[in-house]
Motif scaffolding. Structure first.
Motif, short mmCIF file in Angstrom:
data_model
loop_
_atom_site.label_atom_id
_atom_site.label_comp_id
_atom_site.label_asym_id
_atom_site.label_seq_id
_atom_site.Cartn_x
_atom_site.Cartn_y
_atom_site.Cartn_z
N PHE A 1 0.83 -1.21 0.00
CA PHE A 1 0.00 0.00 0.00
C PHE A 1 0.86 1.26 0.00
CE2 PHE A 1 -3.31 -2.89 2.02
CZ PHE A 1 -3.94 -3.13 0.81
N ALA A 2 1.99 1.23 0.68
CA ALA A 2 2.92 2.36 0.65
C ALA A 2 3.50 2.53 -0.75
CB ALA A 2 4.03 2.18 1.68
N ALA A 3 3.87 1.42 -1.36
CA ALA A 3 4.39 1.49 -2.72
C ALA A 3 3.32 2.01 -3.68
CB ALA A 3 4.88 0.12 -3.18
N ASN A 4 2.07 1.61 -3.47
CA ASN A 4 1.01 2.10 -4.32
C ASN A 4 0.81 3.60 -4.17
OD1 ASN A 4 -2.24 2.75 -4.36
ND2 ASN A 4 -1.41 1.70 -6.16
N ALA A 5 0.96 4.12 -2.96
CA ALA A 5 0.82 5.56 -2.76
C ALA A 5 1.86 6.30 -3.59
CB ALA A 5 0.96 5.90 -1.28
N ASP A 6 3.08 5.79 -3.63
CA ASP A 6 4.13 6.40 -4.46
C ASP A 6 3.78 6.29 -5.95
OD1 ASP A 6 5.61 7.01 -2.21
OD2 ASP A 6 6.90 5.23 -2.39
N TYR A 7 3.30 5.12 -6.36
CA TYR A 7 2.90 4.89 -7.75
C TYR A 7 1.78 5.85 -8.15
CZ TYR A 7 0.81 2.40 -11.74
OH TYR A 7 0.28 2.07 -12.96
N ALA A 8 0.76 5.96 -7.30
CA ALA A 8 -0.39 6.81 -7.60
C ALA A 8 0.02 8.28 -7.72
CB ALA A 8 -1.47 6.64 -6.54
N HIS B 1 -1.37 7.12 -16.46
CA HIS B 1 -1.97 6.21 -17.44
C HIS B 1 -3.49 6.29 -17.50
CE1 HIS B 1 1.96 4.47 -17.94
NE2 HIS B 1 2.03 4.20 -16.66
N ALA B 2 -4.07 7.33 -16.96
CA ALA B 2 -5.53 7.45 -16.93
C ALA B 2 -6.13 7.48 -18.34
CB ALA B 2 -5.95 8.68 -16.14
N ASP B 3 -5.33 7.86 -19.35
CA ASP B 3 -5.85 7.98 -20.70
C ASP B 3 -5.75 6.68 -21.51
OD1 ASP B 3 -3.08 8.09 -20.69
OD2 ASP B 3 -2.98 9.39 -22.46
N LEU B 4 -5.17 5.62 -20.94
CA LEU B 4 -5.08 4.36 -21.67
C LEU B 4 -6.46 3.77 -21.91
CD1 LEU B 4 -2.09 2.40 -20.05
CD2 LEU B 4 -2.18 3.51 -22.29
N ALA B 5 -6.66 3.27 -23.12
CA ALA B 5 -7.90 2.57 -23.43
C ALA B 5 -7.85 1.17 -22.83
CB ALA B 5 -8.07 2.50 -24.94
N PRO B 6 -9.00 0.57 -22.54
CA PRO B 6 -8.99 -0.77 -21.96
C PRO B 6 -8.74 -1.88 -22.98
CG PRO B 6 -11.24 0.02 -22.19
CD PRO B 6 -10.33 1.16 -22.58
N ARG B 7 -8.49 -1.52 -24.22
CA ARG B 7 -8.27 -2.50 -25.27
C ARG B 7 -6.79 -2.85 -25.40
NH1 ARG B 7 -10.06 -0.74 -30.48
NH2 ARG B 7 -8.03 -0.76 -31.43
N ALA B 8 -6.52 -3.93 -26.09
CA ALA B 8 -5.14 -4.33 -26.37
C ALA B 8 -4.67 -3.55 -27.59
CB ALA B 8 -5.06 -5.83 -26.62
N GLU B 9 -3.92 -2.50 -27.38
CA GLU B 9 -3.54 -1.61 -28.48
C GLU B 9 -2.75 -2.30 -29.59
OE1 GLU B 9 -4.60 1.42 -29.18
OE2 GLU B 9 -5.85 1.34 -27.39
N ARG B 10 -2.01 -3.34 -29.25
CA ARG B 10 -1.26 -4.07 -30.28
C ARG B 10 -1.96 -5.38 -30.66
NH1 ARG B 10 5.02 -3.50 -28.96
NH2 ARG B 10 5.11 -5.04 -30.62
N GLY B 11 -3.23 -5.52 -30.22
CA GLY B 11 -4.04 -6.67 -30.62
C GLY B 11 -3.60 -7.99 -30.04
N LEU B 12 -2.78 -7.97 -29.02
CA LEU B 12 -2.16 -9.19 -28.50
C LEU B 12 -2.71 -9.60 -27.14
CD1 LEU B 12 0.20 -11.28 -28.80
CD2 LEU B 12 1.65 -9.60 -27.63
#
Length: 167
Positions: free
Chosen positions: A9-16, A21-32
């Motif tokens: 959870f501490a590591a996640n706080a640093d990550y957040a 990456h909030a703009d990433l689409a939920p799809r597989a951009e390279r189709g894989l």
């Protein structure tokens, strides 16, 4: 109060705090889609030159194509831009180093006193034969689209090399 998860959870706080990456689409951009083992020695994105958002990564013990994996591949193919699937088991896999599920059941019961016989672990000491069967399960699944590209490869945990398996 201390928790066994304080470190994550501490590591996640640093990550957040650095999250971009909030703009990433939920799809597989390279189709894989990649089916691989849950072994922590495998970093499938790095090993295959991928970035976050490029692929759907499905992991389980042994990197096997289970019914659950097939269901996820159907979702991926129809809803998440998956047009190709790589099944990638690895060298020195515990699920390929035993003679069968019975050996894993016995080991867990002997060492931990837990009867796991209601579970199917999908062990197979002939890793290439198991890979061949898994590829065929995908290629012939009636709910997956025709023309889906399917390939197999083996990841070497000692070198990081991915070797295509022409099956």
């Amino acid at each position: 109060m201390t928790s066994a998860f304080d470190d994550v959870f501490a590591a996640n706080a640093d990550y957040a705090a650095r999250f971009r990456h909030a703009d990433l689409a939920p799809r597989a951009e390279r189709g894989l889609a990649v089916v691989t083992c849950m072994d922590s020695r495998i970093d499938p994105l790095a090993a295959l030159g991928l970035s976050l958002g490029d692929a759907k990564i499905l992991r389980n013990a042994g990197g096997r194509v289970t019914d659950n994996v097939l269901a996820n591949l159907v979702v991926g193919a129809y809803l998440l831009n998956v047009t190709r699937i790589l099944v990638m088991p690895h060298t020195r896999c515990k699920m390929a180093s035993v003679s069968g599920d019975a050996e894993v059941h016995d080991l867990i019961e002997r060492e931990h006193g837990v009867d796991t016989r209601s579970l199917d672990f999908g062990t197979d000491s002939d890793q290439l034969a198991a890979l061949r069967r898994d590829l065929e399960r995908i290629r012939h699944h009636p709910l997956l689209p025709q023309g889906l590209e399917v390939a197999g490869a083996v990841y070497d945990v000692e070198t990081g090399r991915v070797s295509p398996a022409d099956l």
